[in-house]
Design a protein around this motif. Structure first.
Motif, PDB file in Angstrom:
ATOM      1  N   GLY A 104      20.475  -4.051   5.310  1.00 52.18           N
ATOM      2  CA  GLY A 104      19.749  -3.193   4.788  1.00 52.18           C
ATOM      3  C   GLY A 104      19.269  -2.007   5.771  1.00 52.18           C
ATOM      4  O   GLY A 104      19.453  -2.233   7.105  1.00 52.18           O
ATOM      5  N   HIS A 105      18.520  -1.125   5.191  1.00 49.56           N
ATOM      6  CA  HIS A 105      18.006   0.121   6.005  1.00 49.56           C
ATOM      7  C   HIS A 105      16.602   0.245   5.660  1.00 49.56           C
ATOM      8  O   HIS A 105      16.287   0.626   4.453  1.00 49.56           O
ATOM      9  CB  HIS A 105      18.766   1.170   5.803  1.00 49.56           C
ATOM     10  N   GLY A 106      15.625   0.150   6.603  1.00 43.66           N
ATOM     11  CA  GLY A 106      14.297   0.351   6.309  1.00 43.66           C
ATOM     12  C   GLY A 106      13.477   0.890   7.412  1.00 43.66           C
ATOM     13  O   GLY A 106      13.895   1.645   8.129  1.00 43.66           O
ATOM     14  N   ALA A 107      12.156   1.108   7.009  1.00 43.80           N
ATOM     15  CA  ALA A 107      11.216   1.750   7.831  1.00 43.80           C
ATOM     16  C   ALA A 107      10.035   0.642   8.161  1.00 43.80           C
ATOM     17  O   ALA A 107       9.658   0.292   7.155  1.00 43.80           O
ATOM     18  CB  ALA A 107      10.645   3.041   7.286  1.00 43.80           C
ATOM     19  N   ALA A 108       9.494   0.475   9.418  1.00 48.26           N
ATOM     20  CA  ALA A 108       8.614  -0.177   9.797  1.00 48.26           C
ATOM     21  C   ALA A 108       7.456   1.265   9.793  1.00 48.26           C
ATOM     22  O   ALA A 108       7.532   2.059  10.513  1.00 48.26           O
ATOM     23  CB  ALA A 108       8.416  -0.938  10.889  1.00 48.26           C
ATOM     24  N   ILE A 109       6.456   1.197   8.817  1.00 48.00           N
ATOM     25  CA  ILE A 109       5.309   2.152   8.629  1.00 48.00           C
ATOM     26  C   ILE A 109       4.137   1.460   9.651  1.00 48.00           C
ATOM     27  O   ILE A 109       3.768   0.405   9.212  1.00 48.00           O
ATOM     28  CB  ILE A 109       4.861   2.450   7.298  1.00 48.00           C
ATOM     29  N   LEU A 110       3.619   2.141  10.570  1.00 46.44           N
ATOM     30  CA  LEU A 110       2.573   1.691  11.407  1.00 46.44           C
ATOM     31  C   LEU A 110       1.594   2.574  11.425  1.00 46.44           C
ATOM     32  O   LEU A 110       1.754   3.794  11.597  1.00 46.44           O
ATOM     33  CB  LEU A 110       3.127   1.395  12.782  1.00 46.44           C
ATOM     34  N   MET A 111       0.259   1.980  11.666  1.00 53.40           N
ATOM     35  CA  MET A 111      -1.010   2.865  11.988  1.00 53.40           C
ATOM     36  C   MET A 111      -1.719   2.291  12.916  1.00 53.40           C
ATOM     37  O   MET A 111      -2.286   0.990  12.694  1.00 53.40           O
ATOM     38  CB  MET A 111      -1.593   3.159  10.615  1.00 53.40           C
ATOM     39  N   ASP A 112      -2.307   3.094  13.817  1.00 52.51           N
ATOM     40  CA  ASP A 112      -3.202   2.270  14.716  1.00 52.51           C
ATOM     41  C   ASP A 112      -4.676   2.436  14.291  1.00 52.51           C
ATOM     42  O   ASP A 112      -4.821   3.081  13.022  1.00 52.51           O
ATOM     43  CB  ASP A 112      -3.136   2.999  16.157  1.00 52.51           C
ATOM     44  N   LYS A 113      -5.764   2.041  15.015  1.00 59.74           N
ATOM     45  CA  LYS A 113      -7.039   1.922  14.547  1.00 59.74           C
ATOM     46  C   LYS A 113      -7.858   3.354  14.221  1.00 59.74           C
ATOM     47  O   LYS A 113      -8.719   3.602  13.613  1.00 59.74           O
ATOM     48  CB  LYS A 113      -7.941   1.218  15.366  1.00 59.74           C
ATOM     49  N   ASP A 114      -7.164   4.531  15.125  1.00 60.10           N
ATOM     50  CA  ASP A 114      -7.490   5.848  14.929  1.00 60.10           C
ATOM     51  C   ASP A 114      -6.790   6.434  13.653  1.00 60.10           C
ATOM     52  O   ASP A 114      -6.854   7.639  13.601  1.00 60.10           O
ATOM     53  CB  ASP A 114      -7.105   6.419  16.007  1.00 60.10           C
ATOM     54  N   ARG A 115      -6.211   5.786  12.914  1.00 59.42           N
ATOM     55  CA  ARG A 115      -5.153   6.173  11.674  1.00 59.42           C
ATOM     56  C   ARG A 115      -4.096   7.198  12.013  1.00 59.42           C
ATOM     57  O   ARG A 115      -3.841   8.041  11.010  1.00 59.42           O
ATOM     58  CB  ARG A 115      -6.316   6.611  10.520  1.00 59.42           C
ATOM     59  N   THR A 117      -0.488   7.471  12.024  1.00 61.07           N
ATOM     60  CA  THR A 117       0.546   6.846  11.363  1.00 61.07           C
ATOM     61  C   THR A 117       1.771   7.380  12.001  1.00 61.07           C
ATOM     62  O   THR A 117       2.029   8.408  12.067  1.00 61.07           O
ATOM     63  CB  THR A 117       0.508   7.105   9.753  1.00 61.07           C
ATOM     64  N   TRP A 118       2.894   6.313  12.166  1.00 55.17           N
ATOM     65  CA  TRP A 118       4.252   6.744  12.491  1.00 55.17           C
ATOM     66  C   TRP A 118       5.188   5.662  12.053  1.00 55.17           C
ATOM     67  O   TRP A 118       4.703   4.600  11.082  1.00 55.17           O
ATOM     68  CB  TRP A 118       4.314   6.938  13.891  1.00 55.17           C
ATOM     69  N   TRP A 119       6.572   5.836  11.940  1.00 53.82           N
ATOM     70  CA  TRP A 119       7.448   4.942  11.402  1.00 53.82           C
ATOM     71  C   TRP A 119       8.556   4.743  12.324  1.00 53.82           C
ATOM     72  O   TRP A 119       8.883   5.709  13.109  1.00 53.82           O
ATOM     73  CB  TRP A 119       7.815   4.969  10.105  1.00 53.82           C
ATOM     74  N   VAL A 120       9.209   3.530  12.316  1.00 51.99           N
ATOM     75  CA  VAL A 120      10.431   3.208  13.154  1.00 51.99           C
ATOM     76  C   VAL A 120      11.546   2.724  12.239  1.00 51.99           C
ATOM     77  O   VAL A 120      11.179   1.774  11.449  1.00 51.99           O
ATOM     78  CB  VAL A 120      10.104   2.137  14.433  1.00 51.99           C
ATOM     79  N   GLU A 121      12.752   2.999  12.650  1.00 51.73           N
ATOM     80  CA  GLU A 121      13.949   2.554  11.763  1.00 51.73           C
ATOM     81  C   GLU A 121      14.032   0.959  11.866  1.00 51.73           C
ATOM     82  O   GLU A 121      14.110   0.440  12.803  1.00 51.73           O
ATOM     83  CB  GLU A 121      15.120   3.385  12.116  1.00 51.73           C
ATOM     84  N   ARG A 165      -8.139  -0.565   0.024  1.00 50.18           N
ATOM     85  CA  ARG A 165      -9.226   0.398   0.087  1.00 50.18           C
ATOM     86  C   ARG A 165      -8.879   1.615   0.676  1.00 50.18           C
ATOM     87  O   ARG A 165      -9.080   2.721  -0.236  1.00 50.18           O
ATOM     88  CB  ARG A 165     -10.623  -0.037   0.714  1.00 50.18           C
ATOM     89  N   MET A 166      -8.253   1.838   1.910  1.00 59.66           N
ATOM     90  CA  MET A 166      -8.198   3.033   2.482  1.00 59.66           C
ATOM     91  C   MET A 166      -6.829   3.471   2.536  1.00 59.66           C
ATOM     92  O   MET A 166      -6.426   4.678   2.888  1.00 59.66           O
ATOM     93  CB  MET A 166      -8.897   2.963   3.923  1.00 59.66           C
ATOM     94  N   GLY A 167      -5.683   2.838   2.212  1.00 61.28           N
ATOM     95  CA  GLY A 167      -4.438   2.997   2.466  1.00 61.28           C
ATOM     96  C   GLY A 167      -4.097   3.422   4.097  1.00 61.28           C
ATOM     97  O   GLY A 167      -4.771   3.335   4.899  1.00 61.28           O
ATOM     98  N   PHE A 168      -2.693   3.791   4.304  1.00 62.90           N
ATOM     99  CA  PHE A 168      -2.523   4.370   5.697  1.00 62.90           C
ATOM    100  C   PHE A 168      -2.408   5.965   5.410  1.00 62.90           C
ATOM    101  O   PHE A 168      -3.066   6.426   4.303  1.00 62.90           O
ATOM    102  CB  PHE A 168      -0.898   4.201   5.704  1.00 62.90           C
TER     103      PHE A 168
END
Ligand SMILES: [Fe+2]
Length: 182
Positions: A104-115, A117-121, A165-168
């Motif tokens: 399949g084809h996806g995205a890893a959605i990532l967020m650091d502690k400073d909020r 957000t980015w994604w990688v394939e 509670r806070m989402g990305f």
């Protein structure tokens, strides 16, 4: 002392199913994770009983051990927002995880502690790794089921609550047919 779980297993790269190892299947419907979507009320007109993802993993061991599990994330959107998993941080920031996409084809959605957000394939054969201080979730940005295998330490701890509670800080939406952080 048994340190590692039973690895006499068979993984189906298309369906994600793991046979053996005492693996347990867990299914999530839209109703159970509706809070993570922008359109948490109307659900883009989808039935709340719509299946979104399934996971297979062995039971939690008594002693800390390296664990593995698969996820099958179905294709689809809630409005313009891709089907995705709940997402979490690890309670032990130094205890991360390793993921390899099987189909399949996806995205890893990532967020650091400073909020930030980015994604990688995510695509077959591609591996990603994060440390526990990076919030992580997967989205299916393709037309077929996304299947991936993840390994983590069983004692890493999972903090789903802060994401609930806070989402990305940004959402991955289908804009003009393409995944776009908004
Ligand atoms: Fe994780």
């Amino acid at each position: 002392m048994k340190t590692y779980p039973d690895l006499d297993i068979n993984i189906n790269f298309r369906t994600g199913e793991i046979v053996g190892g005492g693996c347990l299947e867990l299914a999530r419907t839209l109703a159970e994770i509706r809070h993570i979507y922008k359109d948490s009320v109307e659900l883009g007109g989808l039935e709340p009983t719509t299946p979104v993802y399934k996971t297979w993993a062995p039971p939690e061991p008594d002693e800390p051990a390296l664990l593995y599990g698969t996820t099958l994330l179905l294709p689809g959107t809630v409005g313009d927002e891709y089907f995705m998993t709940r997402g979490h941080y690890h309670i032990k920031p130094g205890s991360g995880e390793f993921t390899v996409t099987l189909s399949g084809h996806g995205a890893a959605i990532l967020m650091d502690k400073d909020r930030n957000t980015w994604w990688v394939e995510m695509k077959p054969g591609v591996a990603t790794s994060v440390d526990g201080a990076i919030a992580h979730r997967a989205a299916n940005i393709g037309d077929e089921p996304l299947v991936f295998l993840t390994c983590w330490m069983s004692d890493c701890g999972h903090d789903y609550d802060i994401i609930a509670r806070m989402g990305f800080s940004q959402r991955l939406l289908k804009v003009g047919g393409n995944p776009t952080l908004v």
